[in-house]
Design a protein around this motif. Structure first.
Motif, PDB file in Angstrom:
ATOM      1  N   ALA A  28       0.839  -1.196   0.000  1.00  0.00           N
ATOM      2  CA  ALA A  28       0.000   0.000   0.000  1.00  0.00           C
ATOM      3  C   ALA A  28       0.873   1.244   0.000  1.00  0.00           C
ATOM      4  O   ALA A  28       1.928   1.278   0.653  1.00  0.00           O
ATOM      5  CB  ALA A  28      -0.918  -0.002   1.225  1.00  0.00           C
ATOM      6  N   THR A  29       0.454   2.263  -0.730  1.00  0.00           N
ATOM      7  CA  THR A  29       1.203   3.511  -0.772  1.00  0.00           C
ATOM      8  C   THR A  29       1.045   4.269   0.545  1.00  0.00           C
ATOM      9  O   THR A  29       0.159   3.970   1.358  1.00  0.00           O
ATOM     10  CB  THR A  29       0.711   4.385  -1.938  1.00  0.00           C
ATOM     11  OG1 THR A  29      -0.674   4.727  -1.710  1.00  0.00           O
ATOM     12  CG2 THR A  29       0.836   3.648  -3.264  1.00  0.00           C
ATOM     13  N   ALA A  30       1.913   5.251   0.739  1.00  0.00           N
ATOM     14  CA  ALA A  30       1.839   6.041   1.973  1.00  0.00           C
ATOM     15  C   ALA A  30       0.514   6.783   2.070  1.00  0.00           C
ATOM     16  O   ALA A  30      -0.077   6.914   3.149  1.00  0.00           O
ATOM     17  CB  ALA A  30       3.019   7.015   2.024  1.00  0.00           C
ATOM     18  N   ARG A  31      -0.013   7.266   0.932  1.00  0.00           N
ATOM     19  CA  ARG A  31      -1.290   7.986   0.932  1.00  0.00           C
ATOM     20  C   ARG A  31      -2.433   7.068   1.334  1.00  0.00           C
ATOM     21  O   ARG A  31      -3.298   7.439   2.131  1.00  0.00           O
ATOM     22  CB  ARG A  31      -1.540   8.566  -0.456  1.00  0.00           C
ATOM     23  CG  ARG A  31      -2.851   9.338  -0.563  1.00  0.00           C
ATOM     24  CD  ARG A  31      -3.065   9.830  -1.979  1.00  0.00           C
ATOM     25  NE  ARG A  31      -4.321  10.540  -2.106  1.00  0.00           N
ATOM     26  CZ  ARG A  31      -4.806  11.012  -3.246  1.00  0.00           C
ATOM     27  NH1 ARG A  31      -4.092  10.864  -4.365  1.00  0.00           N
ATOM     28  NH2 ARG A  31      -5.973  11.624  -3.269  1.00  0.00           N
ATOM     29  N   ARG A  32      -2.438   5.832   0.798  1.00  0.00           N
ATOM     30  CA  ARG A  32      -3.491   4.893   1.142  1.00  0.00           C
ATOM     31  C   ARG A  32      -3.429   4.510   2.621  1.00  0.00           C
ATOM     32  O   ARG A  32      -4.462   4.345   3.280  1.00  0.00           O
ATOM     33  CB  ARG A  32      -3.383   3.646   0.266  1.00  0.00           C
ATOM     34  CG  ARG A  32      -4.502   2.644   0.488  1.00  0.00           C
ATOM     35  CD  ARG A  32      -4.362   1.488  -0.484  1.00  0.00           C
ATOM     36  NE  ARG A  32      -4.541   1.927  -1.856  1.00  0.00           N
ATOM     37  CZ  ARG A  32      -5.719   2.008  -2.452  1.00  0.00           C
ATOM     38  NH1 ARG A  32      -6.821   1.699  -1.779  1.00  0.00           N
ATOM     39  NH2 ARG A  32      -5.813   2.401  -3.699  1.00  0.00           N
ATOM     40  N   LYS A  33      -2.218   4.389   3.155  1.00  0.00           N
ATOM     41  CA  LYS A  33      -2.085   4.066   4.577  1.00  0.00           C
ATOM     42  C   LYS A  33      -2.633   5.179   5.454  1.00  0.00           C
ATOM     43  O   LYS A  33      -3.276   4.938   6.467  1.00  0.00           O
ATOM     44  CB  LYS A  33      -0.610   3.798   4.909  1.00  0.00           C
ATOM     45  CG  LYS A  33      -0.065   2.511   4.321  1.00  0.00           C
ATOM     46  CD  LYS A  33       1.400   2.318   4.687  1.00  0.00           C
ATOM     47  CE  LYS A  33       1.957   1.037   4.093  1.00  0.00           C
ATOM     48  NZ  LYS A  33       3.396   0.860   4.415  1.00  0.00           N
ATOM     49  N   ARG A  34      -2.374   6.455   5.047  1.00  0.00           N
ATOM     50  CA  ARG A  34      -2.901   7.582   5.823  1.00  0.00           C
ATOM     51  C   ARG A  34      -4.434   7.586   5.781  1.00  0.00           C
ATOM     52  O   ARG A  34      -5.094   7.809   6.797  1.00  0.00           O
ATOM     53  CB  ARG A  34      -2.339   8.896   5.283  1.00  0.00           C
ATOM     54  CG  ARG A  34      -0.870   9.121   5.592  1.00  0.00           C
ATOM     55  CD  ARG A  34      -0.490  10.587   5.375  1.00  0.00           C
ATOM     56  NE  ARG A  34      -0.755  11.009   4.007  1.00  0.00           N
ATOM     57  CZ  ARG A  34       0.136  10.927   3.021  1.00  0.00           C
ATOM     58  NH1 ARG A  34       1.365  10.460   3.262  1.00  0.00           N
ATOM     59  NH2 ARG A  34      -0.176  11.337   1.797  1.00  0.00           N
ATOM     60  N   LEU A  35      -5.001   7.375   4.581  1.00  0.00           N
ATOM     61  CA  LEU A  35      -6.460   7.352   4.471  1.00  0.00           C
ATOM     62  C   LEU A  35      -7.059   6.207   5.289  1.00  0.00           C
ATOM     63  O   LEU A  35      -8.093   6.370   5.944  1.00  0.00           O
ATOM     64  CB  LEU A  35      -6.868   7.213   2.997  1.00  0.00           C
ATOM     65  CG  LEU A  35      -6.582   8.425   2.108  1.00  0.00           C
ATOM     66  CD1 LEU A  35      -6.922   8.104   0.654  1.00  0.00           C
ATOM     67  CD2 LEU A  35      -7.377   9.636   2.577  1.00  0.00           C
ATOM     68  N   ARG A  36      -6.404   5.053   5.257  1.00  0.00           N
ATOM     69  CA  ARG A  36      -6.896   3.912   6.020  1.00  0.00           C
ATOM     70  C   ARG A  36      -6.877   4.197   7.517  1.00  0.00           C
ATOM     71  O   ARG A  36      -7.782   3.815   8.253  1.00  0.00           O
ATOM     72  CB  ARG A  36      -6.048   2.684   5.694  1.00  0.00           C
ATOM     73  CG  ARG A  36      -6.556   1.388   6.302  1.00  0.00           C
ATOM     74  CD  ARG A  36      -5.617   0.257   5.982  1.00  0.00           C
ATOM     75  NE  ARG A  36      -5.498   0.055   4.546  1.00  0.00           N
ATOM     76  CZ  ARG A  36      -4.591  -0.738   3.979  1.00  0.00           C
ATOM     77  NH1 ARG A  36      -3.703  -1.367   4.750  1.00  0.00           N
ATOM     78  NH2 ARG A  36      -4.554  -0.878   2.675  1.00  0.00           N
ATOM     79  N   LYS A  37      -5.843   4.914   7.955  1.00  0.00           N
ATOM     80  CA  LYS A  37      -5.746   5.249   9.373  1.00  0.00           C
ATOM     81  C   LYS A  37      -6.796   6.279   9.763  1.00  0.00           C
ATOM     82  O   LYS A  37      -7.404   6.192  10.841  1.00  0.00           O
ATOM     83  CB  LYS A  37      -4.337   5.769   9.675  1.00  0.00           C
ATOM     84  CG  LYS A  37      -4.100   6.068  11.143  1.00  0.00           C
ATOM     85  CD  LYS A  37      -2.653   6.501  11.377  1.00  0.00           C
ATOM     86  CE  LYS A  37      -2.413   6.786  12.858  1.00  0.00           C
ATOM     87  NZ  LYS A  37      -1.022   7.209  13.094  1.00  0.00           N
ATOM     88  N   GLN A  38      -7.020   7.288   8.883  1.00  0.00           N
ATOM     89  CA  GLN A  38      -7.983   8.339   9.204  1.00  0.00           C
ATOM     90  C   GLN A  38      -9.423   7.824   9.216  1.00  0.00           C
ATOM     91  O   GLN A  38     -10.258   8.281   9.998  1.00  0.00           O
ATOM     92  CB  GLN A  38      -7.849   9.483   8.195  1.00  0.00           C
ATOM     93  CG  GLN A  38      -6.528  10.244   8.300  1.00  0.00           C
ATOM     94  CD  GLN A  38      -6.360  11.263   7.193  1.00  0.00           C
ATOM     95  OE1 GLN A  38      -7.215  11.383   6.319  1.00  0.00           O
ATOM     96  NE2 GLN A  38      -5.240  11.987   7.214  1.00  0.00           N
ATOM     97  N   PHE A  39      -9.723   6.851   8.342  1.00  0.00           N
ATOM     98  CA  PHE A  39     -11.086   6.321   8.244  1.00  0.00           C
ATOM     99  C   PHE A  39     -11.170   4.903   8.798  1.00  0.00           C
ATOM    100  O   PHE A  39     -11.978   4.100   8.336  1.00  0.00           O
ATOM    101  CB  PHE A  39     -11.551   6.349   6.786  1.00  0.00           C
ATOM    102  CG  PHE A  39     -11.638   7.728   6.205  1.00  0.00           C
ATOM    103  CD1 PHE A  39     -12.754   8.513   6.440  1.00  0.00           C
ATOM    104  CD2 PHE A  39     -10.603   8.244   5.446  1.00  0.00           C
ATOM    105  CE1 PHE A  39     -12.839   9.792   5.903  1.00  0.00           C
ATOM    106  CE2 PHE A  39     -10.680   9.515   4.903  1.00  0.00           C
ATOM    107  CZ  PHE A  39     -11.799  10.302   5.139  1.00  0.00           C
ATOM    108  N   SER A  40     -10.350   4.612   9.775  1.00  0.00           N
ATOM    109  CA  SER A  40     -10.358   3.259  10.337  1.00  0.00           C
ATOM    110  C   SER A  40     -11.670   2.936  11.042  1.00  0.00           C
ATOM    111  O   SER A  40     -12.020   1.760  11.215  1.00  0.00           O
ATOM    112  CB  SER A  40      -9.192   3.111  11.328  1.00  0.00           C
ATOM    113  OG  SER A  40      -9.316   4.081  12.381  1.00  0.00           O
ATOM    114  N   ALA A  41     -12.431   3.971  11.459  1.00  0.00           N
ATOM    115  CA  ALA A  41     -13.681   3.717  12.177  1.00  0.00           C
ATOM    116  C   ALA A  41     -14.843   3.400  11.242  1.00  0.00           C
ATOM    117  O   ALA A  41     -15.900   2.946  11.702  1.00  0.00           O
ATOM    118  CB  ALA A  41     -14.039   4.928  13.046  1.00  0.00           C
ATOM    119  N   VAL A  42     -14.670   3.635   9.918  1.00  0.00           N
ATOM    120  CA  VAL A  42     -15.786   3.432   8.993  1.00  0.00           C
ATOM    121  C   VAL A  42     -16.258   1.983   8.952  1.00  0.00           C
ATOM    122  O   VAL A  42     -17.467   1.715   9.066  1.00  0.00           O
ATOM    123  CB  VAL A  42     -15.408   3.930   7.590  1.00  0.00           C
ATOM    124  CG1 VAL A  42     -16.480   3.553   6.568  1.00  0.00           C
ATOM    125  CG2 VAL A  42     -15.213   5.443   7.614  1.00  0.00           C
TER     126      VAL A  42
END
Length: 327
Positions: A28-42
């Motif tokens: 996973a790219t760094a951008r995808r990891k950040r998005l996954r972390k920010q929306f982990s509650a979804v």
């Protein structure tokens, strides 16, 4: 067949020795990891919503009408009359609910602002509630349970669908009923107005007239005339423009006016009006008591007094369409 290393139909490998395994799989790219972390509650919220909808569905929907389908899948279909019945296999019943609701709802919209329109829209809401209760009521329910489910159904439909829909539609197309004769309109005519608009020359608008008193001649007699409330007519000129009437026709800044008031034959005497900053020229030609000597005060309307644009006439059906000027 025994001994084959690849499938004869698709060509896929049939044993692991023929498969090349990449020892460097994609990351996973760094951008995808950040998005996954920010929306982990979804994902967790979605799981909780599904659990809640299933619990609500089990509470409302009787087990005898659920043939191995999740209750939540029926719950959301209750928002469309007849959809849940069709999903459960009762297609004829579902079609009856849907088409009867659609006929009442569309007819009610077409006649909104009239008594028949109120009755038809009420029947549409009642039909929607009946389609919901047809699914959620149990034969073993007591009288009080039936009353409770009926009250909850009506409250949910009104609060979740129809009241927000009605409130939002008021800004787009609000019905306006003509209370008294104002040629070319008759009492009981229904117009649709839009409050979310930018006024421009040529628009038929609803505007407010503040309390104004005049002493003068009306129909050849001395009269004390008081004008107040909303009026309907067309914007004929904007700030800095001059509208004139020479006894035969209207001119705007010396050239023939591109737009006419709604009752163009209302006035006979020549006059000229110039709109100041923040004003529109709107002649009150639909008001039978407004005469030429009132125009210097009535004809110049502050922009803040323009309330909405008239979209078109809805009732009577013989006059259905956009507002037109009469000679």
């Amino acid at each position: 067949m025994p001994g084959l290393t690849r499938c004869g139909r698709c060509g896929g490998a049939l044993h692991s020795a023929a498969v090349q395994i990449d020892v460097h799989p994609p990351r996973a790219t760094a951008r995808r990891k950040r998005l996954r972390k920010q929306f982990s509650a979804v994902p967790k919220l979605r799981e909780q919503a599904e659990t809640l909808s299933t619990q609500v569905g089990k509470t409302l929907i009787p087990e005898w009408v659920v043939p191995d389908v999740p209750e939540s899948s029926i719950l959301w279909r209750l928002f469309v009359p007849g959809w849940a019945q069709s999903y459960l296999g009762h297609r004829i019943r579902g079609r009856i609910f849907f088409w009867s609701y659609l006929a009442c709802f569309l007819s009610g919209l077409l006649m909104i602002g009239t008594g028949w329109g109120t009755w038809l829209l009420g029947l549409a809401v009642a039909g929607h509630a009946a389609s919901v209760l047809d699914v959620v009521l149990l034969e073993t329910d007591s009288r009080f349970e039936r009353l409770g489910k009926g009250a909850v159904t009506i409250a949910a439909l009104l609060g979740g669908i129809y009241v927000p829909l009605w409130w939002g539609s008021l800004f787009v197309a609000s019905p306006l009923v003509i209370p008294r004769a104002a040629y070319p309109f008759e009492p009981g005519d229904v117009l649709l107005t839009n409050a979310l608009f930018t006024p421009r020359v040529g628009d038929a608008v609803v505007y407010n007239v503040p309390y104004i008193r005049f002493n003068g001649q009306v129909d050849g007699r001395n009269a004390n005339v008081v004008l107040e409330g909303w009026r309907i007519d067309r914007i004929l000129a904007g700030p800095g423009q001059t509208l004139a009437f020479n006894g035969k026709g209207f001119t705007l800044d010396g050239v023939p006016a591109p737009h006419l008031p709604l009752n163009a034959g209302r006035y006979r005497s020549p006059f000229a009006l110039t709109a100041r900053s923040g004003e529109w020229i709107i002649l009150p030609t639909t008001d039978q008591y407004a005469t030429e000597f009132m125009l210097p005060e009535l004809g110049r309307v502050p922009a803040r007094n323009v309330l909405g644009r008239v979209v078109f006439q809805l009732h009577p059906l013989t006059q259905f369409g956009r507002i037109r000027s009469l000679p």
